[in-house]
Each structure stands twice: as structure tokens, then as C-alpha cells.
Scaffold this motif. Structure first.
Motif, short mmCIF file in Angstrom:
data_model
loop_
_atom_site.label_atom_id
_atom_site.label_comp_id
_atom_site.label_asym_id
_atom_site.label_seq_id
_atom_site.Cartn_x
_atom_site.Cartn_y
_atom_site.Cartn_z
N PRO A 51 44.65 21.32 37.44
CA PRO A 51 44.07 21.89 36.21
C PRO A 51 42.81 22.70 36.45
O PRO A 51 42.45 23.54 35.62
N ASP A 52 42.13 22.46 37.58
CA ASP A 52 40.90 23.19 37.87
C ASP A 52 41.15 24.47 38.67
O ASP A 52 40.19 25.14 39.07
N SER A 53 42.41 24.83 38.89
CA SER A 53 42.70 26.04 39.66
C SER A 53 42.39 27.28 38.85
O SER A 53 42.45 27.29 37.62
N GLU A 54 42.05 28.35 39.56
CA GLU A 54 41.78 29.65 38.95
C GLU A 54 42.88 30.61 39.39
O GLU A 54 43.06 30.83 40.58
N THR A 55 43.59 31.16 38.44
CA THR A 55 44.69 32.06 38.78
C THR A 55 44.55 33.38 38.05
O THR A 55 44.20 33.43 36.87
N THR A 56 44.81 34.44 38.78
CA THR A 56 44.89 35.78 38.21
C THR A 56 46.34 36.23 38.33
O THR A 56 46.93 36.14 39.42
N THR A 57 46.93 36.66 37.24
CA THR A 57 48.32 37.09 37.27
C THR A 57 48.40 38.60 37.12
O THR A 57 47.70 39.20 36.31
N VAL A 58 49.27 39.20 37.92
CA VAL A 58 49.46 40.64 37.91
C VAL A 58 50.96 40.89 37.84
O VAL A 58 51.68 40.70 38.81
N HIS A 59 51.43 41.34 36.68
CA HIS A 59 52.87 41.53 36.46
C HIS A 59 53.23 42.98 36.76
O HIS A 59 53.53 43.79 35.86
N ARG A 60 53.18 43.30 38.04
CA ARG A 60 53.54 44.65 38.48
C ARG A 60 53.83 44.60 39.97
O ARG A 60 53.48 43.63 40.64
N PRO A 61 54.44 45.65 40.54
CA PRO A 61 54.69 45.66 41.99
C PRO A 61 53.37 45.62 42.75
O PRO A 61 52.36 46.18 42.31
N VAL A 62 53.39 44.98 43.91
CA VAL A 62 52.15 44.85 44.68
C VAL A 62 51.61 46.21 45.08
O VAL A 62 50.39 46.40 45.22
N GLN A 63 52.50 47.20 45.27
CA GLN A 63 52.05 48.53 45.64
C GLN A 63 51.15 49.14 44.57
O GLN A 63 50.37 50.06 44.86
N ASP A 64 51.26 48.65 43.33
CA ASP A 64 50.45 49.15 42.23
C ASP A 64 49.30 48.20 41.89
O ASP A 64 48.71 48.29 40.82
N ALA A 65 49.00 47.28 42.79
CA ALA A 65 47.99 46.26 42.48
C ALA A 65 46.98 46.09 43.61
O ALA A 65 46.44 45.01 43.81
N ALA A 66 46.71 47.16 44.34
CA ALA A 66 45.83 47.05 45.51
C ALA A 66 44.46 46.51 45.14
O ALA A 66 43.86 45.75 45.91
N GLU A 67 43.94 46.87 43.96
CA GLU A 67 42.59 46.43 43.60
C GLU A 67 42.48 44.92 43.49
O GLU A 67 41.37 44.37 43.62
N TYR A 68 43.60 44.25 43.25
CA TYR A 68 43.57 42.80 43.12
C TYR A 68 43.57 42.09 44.48
O TYR A 68 43.40 40.87 44.55
#
Length: 252
Positions: A51-68
Motif C-alpha cells: 500500500p505504500d508503493s508509489e506508481t506512475t502509469t503511462v498508457h502509451r508505447p514506451v517510444q512515446d514515453a522517454a521523459e518518464y
């Protein structure tokens, strides 16, 4: 597995939604999740574990998510497209980010009996051992096909430029995927805790129940390692199918 080991920061990147056909091999996925993004379902699963985990979700191809990816300490990928693997490899080399690539393959003969049931885990530490391209694991033609639109695929099929078999989905089963995933987690644990030196490359034979360990070395002829190592971002649009291109406790 990573959450149960104590990892508490995750960046989850995937463009897909859950389909009914995914459920037999998708941990944490249930019939009521069909149609929902895989990343949000996994995020909910992680919260149940930690429950203490921190998650960021990115619903797109990884090629379009370099900033993450800029703030992650390690990348673990189990993707089904060679274009994504080629892109991740180049990103890892350019940003000096350890990258663990895991995958599996099942092949059957004419009698539909299983002839090959293999898994592999490659741990890439840029500048230390071989990258994806050092081992010539890329397939530029397959990467090109993966970038085509549905209309372009239909046109090339109609013209006979590609075969239906080139577009058939790869078979997968949970016990093979689970074994390979555990091998990848073990290499990640070695990487971050240093209780042992990570293996460069592991090949698991699911028919013989055999694991082969291979050592790898950077290739002097690898354009990715020789031209991209530590160069960071670049301003041109990356196309993994283009051979002319030159080449923190968080996890993606």
C-alpha cells in the motif's frame, strides 16, 4: 515479485488494454478487468501488495514515453515488439541506464507438437557488457512492420510484400513467462544488492529444464555502443527500423 522484494517506486509503461485472451497468463488480471489499461490494473495489484508503493502509469508505447524514464534507476522490459526492444536498448545505452530484457519463444512443428520452449534474460549494463545490438538481436524488417498502420499492412499483404505468418501473434503460457520473469527478478536483485554479479545472458530451455549462462562483451563494430554511449537525448525523431541512425530507487 519486485514489490514483494521491497521495490516501492514503479513507472509502469504499456499501451495495451486487457483482452480476454490475456487472462490465462496475466497475474492480477481478472474477467472484470477486460477493456481496462494493463498499467492501471497492475497499479491496483501493486497497491494490494504494498500500500505504500508509489506508481506512475503511462498508457502509451514506451517510444512515446522517454521523459518518464529519465529518473529511473533500472529498466525491466518484457515486451512483444522488437521495435520497442531496439528503442529501449538505444535509450539505455545513451543514458547509461541498466536494462534487463526478458522474453520467451514457443515454436511448434507441422504436427503442432512443441519443438521449442525457450526463455531468455539479457542484462545490459552500458559500457560494461554487450547491448542488444552487439549481439545482433535486432530485426529491422520486423521493426518496420510493427510501425506500419493497419491500412499500410493491408496494402502490403494484398501486394504480397509480407506474409500472414509474419503478423501472427507469438504464443505464450504462464509457466514459461513466470519462470523467465523470476530469472529477470533474480538478476535485478543481484544488480541492486550486489550479493552476486548479474549474468550477462541467460537462456532457459523449458523442454530440457536447463539454464545456460553466457558472458557477453561490447562489440567494437556495434554502432549503438560506439556512437551512442552516454550521449543522452537527441533531437531527431527516433525510428528503430532505420539502420542509418547513430545509433533514483525507481524502476520502469
Amino acid at each position: 515479485e519486485l514489490a514483494r522484494l521491497g521495490v516501492r517506486q514503479f513507472t509502469l509503461i504499456d499501451p495495451d488494454t486487457i483482452e480476454a485472451s490475456n487472462l490465462p497468463r496475466l497475474i492480477g488480471g481478472f474477467p472484470e478487468h477486460v477493456g481496462r489499461p494493463k498499467v492501471t490494473v497492475l497499479q491496483n495489484h501493486l497497491w494490494h501488495i504494498a500500500p505504500d508503493s508509489e506508481t506512475t502509469t503511462v498508457h502509451r508505447p514506451v517510444q512515446d514515453a522517454a521523459e518518464y524514464l529519465h529518473d529511473v534507476d533500472a529498466i525491466i522490459a518484457g515486451v512483444d515488439q522488437v521495435s520497442a526492444r531496439m528503442w529501449l536498448n538505444e535509450y539505455a545505452v545513451r543514458h547509461l541506464t541498466p536494462y534487463i530484457d526478458a522474453g520467451s519463444i514457443i515454436e511448434t512443428g507441422d504436427d503442432e507438437m512443441v519443438e521449442t520452449m525457450d526463455g531468455y534474460v539479457q542484462t545490459i549494463v552500458p559500457g560494461v557488457n554487450a547491448c542488444f545490438d552487439c549481439l545482433d538481436r535486432g530485426d529491422h524488417e520486423q521493426a518496420r512492420l510493427e510501425q506500419l498502420s493497419d491500412d499500410e499492412l493491408e496494402e502490403q499483404l494484398a501486394r504480397g510484400y509480407i506474409d500472414d505468418s509474419d503478423l501472427a501473434p507469438e504464443p505464450a503460457v504462464i509457466h514459461l513467462n513466470g519462470t523467465v520473469a523470476s530469472l529477470a527478478v533474480n538478476e535485478f536483485a543481484k544488480l541492486v544488492t550486489r550479493f552476486d554479479v548479474p549474468s550477462d545472458f541467460l537462456r532457459y530451455d523449458g523442454l530440457d529444464n536447463d539454464v545456460t549462462e553466457l558472458s557477453t562483451h561490447c562489440s567494437s563494430t556495434c554502432l549503438t555502443c560506439s556512437n551512442q554511449l552516454g550521449h543522452g537525448d537527441y533531437d531527431i525523431d527516433d525510428d528503430p527500423a532505420d539502420e542509418t541512425l547513430p545509433g533514483n530507487h525507481s524502476m520502469a
